[in-house]
Write a protein that holds these residues in place. Structure first.
Motif, PDB file in Angstrom:
ATOM      1  N   LEU A  28       0.827  -1.207   0.000  1.00 10.56           N
ATOM      2  CA  LEU A  28       0.000   0.000   0.000  1.00 10.56           C
ATOM      3  C   LEU A  28       0.865   1.262   0.000  1.00 10.56           C
ATOM      4  O   LEU A  28       0.512   2.266  -0.628  1.00 10.56           O
ATOM      5  N   GLU A  29       1.989   1.215   0.699  1.00 10.40           N
ATOM      6  CA  GLU A  29       2.913   2.349   0.662  1.00 10.40           C
ATOM      7  C   GLU A  29       3.474   2.540  -0.745  1.00 10.40           C
ATOM      8  O   GLU A  29       3.620   3.677  -1.220  1.00 10.40           O
ATOM      9  N   PRO A  69      -3.818  -1.661  11.949  1.00  9.45           N
ATOM     10  CA  PRO A  69      -4.021  -0.199  12.039  1.00  9.45           C
ATOM     11  C   PRO A  69      -3.413   0.558  10.863  1.00  9.45           C
ATOM     12  O   PRO A  69      -4.057   1.461  10.305  1.00  9.45           O
ATOM     13  N   GLU A  70      -2.188   0.194  10.465  1.00  7.64           N
ATOM     14  CA  GLU A  70      -1.552   0.892   9.350  1.00  7.64           C
ATOM     15  C   GLU A  70      -2.242   0.571   8.033  1.00  7.64           C
ATOM     16  O   GLU A  70      -2.369   1.436   7.155  1.00  7.64           O
ATOM     17  N   VAL A  71      -2.699  -0.672   7.866  1.00  9.82           N
ATOM     18  CA  VAL A  71      -3.413  -1.050   6.644  1.00  9.82           C
ATOM     19  C   VAL A  71      -4.684  -0.229   6.508  1.00  9.82           C
ATOM     20  O   VAL A  71      -4.984   0.322   5.427  1.00  9.82           O
ATOM     21  N   VAL A  72      -5.450  -0.114   7.583  1.00 12.20           N
ATOM     22  CA  VAL A  72      -6.708   0.634   7.543  1.00 12.20           C
ATOM     23  C   VAL A  72      -6.448   2.110   7.262  1.00 12.20           C
ATOM     24  O   VAL A  72      -7.150   2.748   6.464  1.00 12.20           O
ATOM     25  N   GLN A 130      -5.219  -3.413  17.264  1.00 13.74           N
ATOM     26  CA  GLN A 130      -5.397  -4.210  16.058  1.00 13.74           C
ATOM     27  C   GLN A 130      -6.863  -4.620  15.891  1.00 13.74           C
ATOM     28  O   GLN A 130      -7.415  -4.548  14.787  1.00 13.74           O
ATOM     29  N   VAL A 131      -7.493  -5.033  16.985  1.00 13.10           N
ATOM     30  CA  VAL A 131      -8.900  -5.420  16.904  1.00 13.10           C
ATOM     31  C   VAL A 131      -9.767  -4.210  16.571  1.00 13.10           C
ATOM     32  O   VAL A 131     -10.712  -4.304  15.761  1.00 13.10           O
TER      33      VAL A 131
END
Length: 939
Positions: free
Chosen positions: A614-615, A651-654, A703-704
């Motif tokens: 994604l980056e 978290p970073e993906v979202v 994360q959840v």
């Protein structure tokens, strides 16, 4: 009988008298090595790296002999770079670079080899003579850069080999590099001479009364050989090379590698002579003095040994170019004393002026011409091409010729160092200049020198000026280096740069800056008034992404998705980071191509993750305009998401996918296919992993919360693309966490799905506060509720209510120890969401202190109407209960509460039962309704 037979007998007798047969064998072997090297064809010219004496002797010999072929100890695949030296300002380094390796351990990548060239070196004199003299060919004969790594020891293949020490050299002399212009490249040194073990070097330094090896070499080799004739120079250099060779430690691996290099070079010379038919008498072999004393079986053209078998190169693709170098970089790479190369450069210019030798210099060479260029005659050092004569006996037995004291030069140094010291904050004056002068003469006399050397002057200046502290950034030793020549830094000219670097210079030309300068330059871009500068802005942002920190630094302006630049300000130091720009040119022909290759490697690498992909997508959109390439990277992100088995990076993906979706919704008419596929895959993926993530004790609450944020935030889009809402509901129902933060997060998820009402959630929070056993862990529940603000932002008022009740109801004895735990928990688990909580609290609470006195919390004002309606509804109920007391007693006994019917004064009824009914009217009404239904049924 050879010309060295008398010397051999003399050394043998002396060695047997003092050291026995072992020493005699070493000394006579040295004489044999000298005799053998001088009688060989082609003529062997022994050198020492960055030695003014070697450069002076080379210039003399080339003008006398005029060889047609010059064989040079240099990596053979660096030959095409030699012609580019005329476009540079020395010192520079020839470089071979490989970003991808095949046939070598992957941990070694990238591979880099450098061979520094300075003007005060014999190899530069040979290169300049060969390139500017018609009909002369220069042939590098040393192993290729590929073989440098093929022959390197592979200690577990854990890391690339360090800079290769010179033949016969030992450890470095310390000192931190001032500038790492060579990076972590392996250095190739032509003709390094140094004792092979520390005991011999320590012995020489102690008896020579010097501090380090560079000073010993300058005093006992450089100065005596500077004015010696060619025959003496050759014999002495071979003698030193043979001595260090015979006294080196018994390192079999190192010995075999050095001998293989010598076999390699002699094999290449034989091949060239056979292919060209050149006359060996017209050839010159330039190599280190260590290799001139070689004893391998292939040594010499008359040897009848089998040719050395040269292994083929690996499939590694090498790129070649020139990078800037400096005196300090050479000193740091090859373990020389700080300032020694600068002193050698100053010694070279002085020797050229004094001897009248005209050095060779490439036509068009950038930089300052050495002093003495206008004196073409040759004084001294004339070459006799007749039979060799024994010059060693006289050189070794007679005292060295001492130069007289050059008072004018020393006085100039003393005055200049005081002026420079005062400029750098030292309290120095005329008395210090006199003290430096006298101390320099004193130190030179104590060390057996008639004329103080730059090293004596440096020691005297440190002693007399520096005192006990350094007031500025530079100490006196560094000031002496600056005074005696400074750290000369080279530069690669425009014509010698790779295509990518030239393209960068051309595209940044509208800025009107000289990018070759090593100073930091400010570039101001008003893109609104001068839209033609927009391509320069785009290029600068790409260079910032590719070059090291400091090369291109934005002062004003940003590069984010959806931004439109108006004005920008940049600090550019591209000239200072020229090496990085040149190495960038080895990867492609344009910066866009290099960036695309790097993004592709990152996304398809063995350690690639969803965040990495994604980056890469975001960088492709920012710097390359997106399009097809961004779609490929996005499809790769979908593949990595499907193969992911953990939610550590959720978290970073979202965060990244939200930003990309917002960009595409604003800039494109429709979402790209990969975005749609990512949302569909992510919805199913996170629904599947949600129960496991809730139950996993090692998993974090962030994360959840991020998974729930993805599921709730993108649910509408996912449902429109064919996903099923039942997946999410089943995943939440199947989740059974035990950690308090995750329990609170699950309650918030159920409230968001409608599986739990707000009142039920509020009641559970009240139960937590009412239970003294749960109060210590209440901060963990609060962190879960705060994390729930991401997937369920509508719960912000409820979170503020729960926290306000905690501060209002808990006693000080519980609240004060509990408060630091709450702050630490929120800081660790919900740092980025606390501002949302604070904004909701600011909206809820009054803004002024007077309004706080009359303020009623919203949650209490909602409960007041229900409490006030209770007495009005209890009138007929009370009458009914009074008519049937036995039923009320039965219900009270069922509830475990003793009941006494007491008539209050005044006959209004009441007592404890009436108070209980007033507090719980709903229960009384339910019982009354139950009794009414029972009576109707009986009738």
């Amino acid at each position: 009988m050879t010309v060295f037979e008398p010397l051999r007998e003399q050394l043998t007798d002396a060695a047997r008298a003092f050291g026995g047969d072992a020493v005699a064998g070493i000394l006579t072997g040295i004489v044999d090595d000298v005799d053998r090297a001088l009688a060989e064809e082609p003529e062997i010219f022994p050198v020492c790296h960055h030695s003014p004496a070697s450069a002076l002797a080379m210039a003399r010999r080339l003008r006398e002999k005029r060889p047609s072929v010059v064989y040079l100890e240099l990596c053979e695949d660096l030959a095409p770079l030699l012609a580019e030296l005329r476009n540079c300002r020395l010192p520079v380094a020839l470089q071979a670079f490989a970003s991808r390796v095949e046939g070598f351990p992957a941990a070694w990548a990238p591979l880099s080899v450098v061979a520094p060239i300075t003007e005060a070196s014999a190899e530069y004199q040979a290169i300049a003579y060969a390139l500017d003299t018609p009909g002369v060919e220069i042939v590098p004969v040393d192993r290729s850069t590929d073989h440098v790594f093929q022959w390197a020891p592979r200690d577990g293949d854990a890391a690339a080999p360090a800079s290769e020490p010179a033949s016969g050299s030992g450890s470095g002399e310390g000192g931190e590099p001032k500038e790492a212009l060579h990076g972590d490249a392996v250095g190739i040194e032509i003709g390094g001479l140094r004792p092979g073990f520390a005991e011999l070097e320590e012995h020489l330094l102690r008896h020579g009364k010097v501090r380090h090896w560079s000073e010993w070499w300058d005093q006992y080799v450089e100065q005596p050989l500077a004015g010696a004739d060619y025959a003496t120079y050759r014999q002495v250099m071979v003698l030193i090379g043979s001595l260090f060779r015979r006294l080196r430690p018994p390192d079999a691996e190192r010995r075999d590698r050095d001998e293989d290099r010598e076999r390699y070079m002699w094999t290449r010379m034989r091949e060239h002579l056979a292919a060209t038919g050149a006359d060996p008498a017209d050839c010159l072999y330039v190599c280190g003095a260590f290799h001139a004393a070689s004893r391998v079986e292939q040594f010499g053209l008359a040897a009848d040994a089998e040719p050395f078998e040269i292994t083929p190169r690996t499939a590694t693709s090498w790129r070649y170019g020139l990078i800037p170098s400096s005196h300090s970089a050479i000193e740091a790479q090859f373990g020389l004393a700080p300032g020694s190369v600068s002193i050698a450069a100053a010694t070279w210019e002085k020797a050229v002026k004094r001897s009248g030798v005209k050095p060779f210099r490439l036509s068009g060479q950038a930089g300052k011409a050495p002093r003495g260029r206008k004196t073409p005659q040759v004084k001294g050092g004339a070459v006799q091409d007749g039979p060799p004569a024994d010059r060693l006996t006289g050189f070794l037995s007679g005292p060295p010729a001492l130069d007289g004291l050059d008072e004018a030069e020393l006085l100039g140094w003393c005055v200049d160092i005081v002026r420079l010291a005062r400029r750098n904050g030292y309290l120095a004056g005329t008395a210090d200049a006199i003290a430096v002068f006298e101390t320099s003469v004193l130190l030179a006399g104590m060390r057996g020198r008639a004329c103080p050397t730059p090293y004596d002057f440096q020691d005297a200046a440190v002693t007399c000026i520096e005192k006990d502290r350094v007031p500025g950034r530079r100490d006196v030793a560094r000031l002496c280096e600056i005074l005696l020549g400074g750290d000369r830094i080279g530069a690669v000219g425009y014509d010698a740069l790779p295509p990518l670097a030239r393209d960068v210079h051309d595209r940044l030309q509208p800025l009107g800056l000289d990018l070759q300068k090593r100073t930091v330059q400010r570039a101001l871009l008003d893109l609104h008034a001068e839209p033609d500068l927009l391509p320069c802005s785009e290029l600068l942002w790409i260079l910032r992404r590719l070059l090291p920190d400091g090369a291109v630094r934005p002062i004003m302006g940003s590069r984010e998705l959806g931004d439109r630049p108006i004005q920008e300000s940049w600090d550019l130091a591209i000239g200072r980071h020229q090496r990085a720009l040149v190495e960038l040119g080895y990867e492609g022909v344009s910066v866009e191509q290099v960036l695309e290759q790097r993004l592709r490697r990152a996304a398809w690498g063995p350690d690639a993750t969803v965040v990495t992909a994604l980056e890469a997508v975001e960088d492709a959109v920012l710097y390359l305009g997106g399009g097809r390439f961004a779609g490929e990277l996005g499809a790769r992100a979908v593949e990595l998401l499907a193969a992911e088995r953990t939610v550590d990076e959720a978290p970073e993906v979202v965060r990244r996918i939200r930003r990309l979706l917002a960009h595409y919704r604003a800039a494109e008419p429709a979402l790209p296919r990969w975005c749609q596929a990512f949302v569909v895959e992510g919805y199913a993926h996170y629904c599947t992993l949600l129960p496991t993530a809730f139950a996993d004790e090692a998993g974090g609450v962030r994360q959840v919360a991020a998974m729930l944020g993805f599921l709730f935030g993108m649910e509408s889009l996912a449902l429109s693309l064919g996903c099923d809402h039942a997946q999410l509901e089943l995943a939440v129902r199947q989740s059974h966490p035990e950690a308090p933060a995750k329990v609170a997060l699950l309650w918030a998820a159920k409230a968001q799905l409608g599986l739990m009402t707000r009142d039920e959630l509020r009641a559970r929070c009240d139960e937590l506060l009412a239970n003294p056993l749960v109060v210590p862990s209440f901060p963990l529940y609060m962190s879960g509720f705060v994390q729930a603000l991401d997937p369920a932002p509508a719960l912000a008022p409820l979170v503020v209510e729960a926290m306000s009740k905690a501060f209002g109801r808990l006693p000080d004895a519980v609240l004060l120890p509990w408060l630091p735990n709450l702050v630490a928990t929120l800081r660790e688990h919900a740092r980025e969401l606390v501002p949302t909580l604070v904004r909701e609290a600011a909206r809820t609470f009054p803004a002024s202190l007077p309004a706080l006195d009359a303020w009623t919390p919203p949650w209490e004002s909602r409960a007041a109407p229900a409490a006030s309606a209770a007495p009005a509804a209890s009138g007929p109920v009370a009458d009914l209960l009074a008519a049937h007391p036995m039923a009320c007693d039965a219900v009270a006994a069922l509830l475990g509460h003793p009941v006494e019917w007491d008539e209050p004064a005044g006959g209004d009824g009441g007592g404890e039962a009436r108070g209980l009914l007033e507090r719980h009217p709903a229960a009384a009404e339910a019982v009354a309704e139950l009794l009414a239904r029972a009576g109707a049924a009986s009738r």
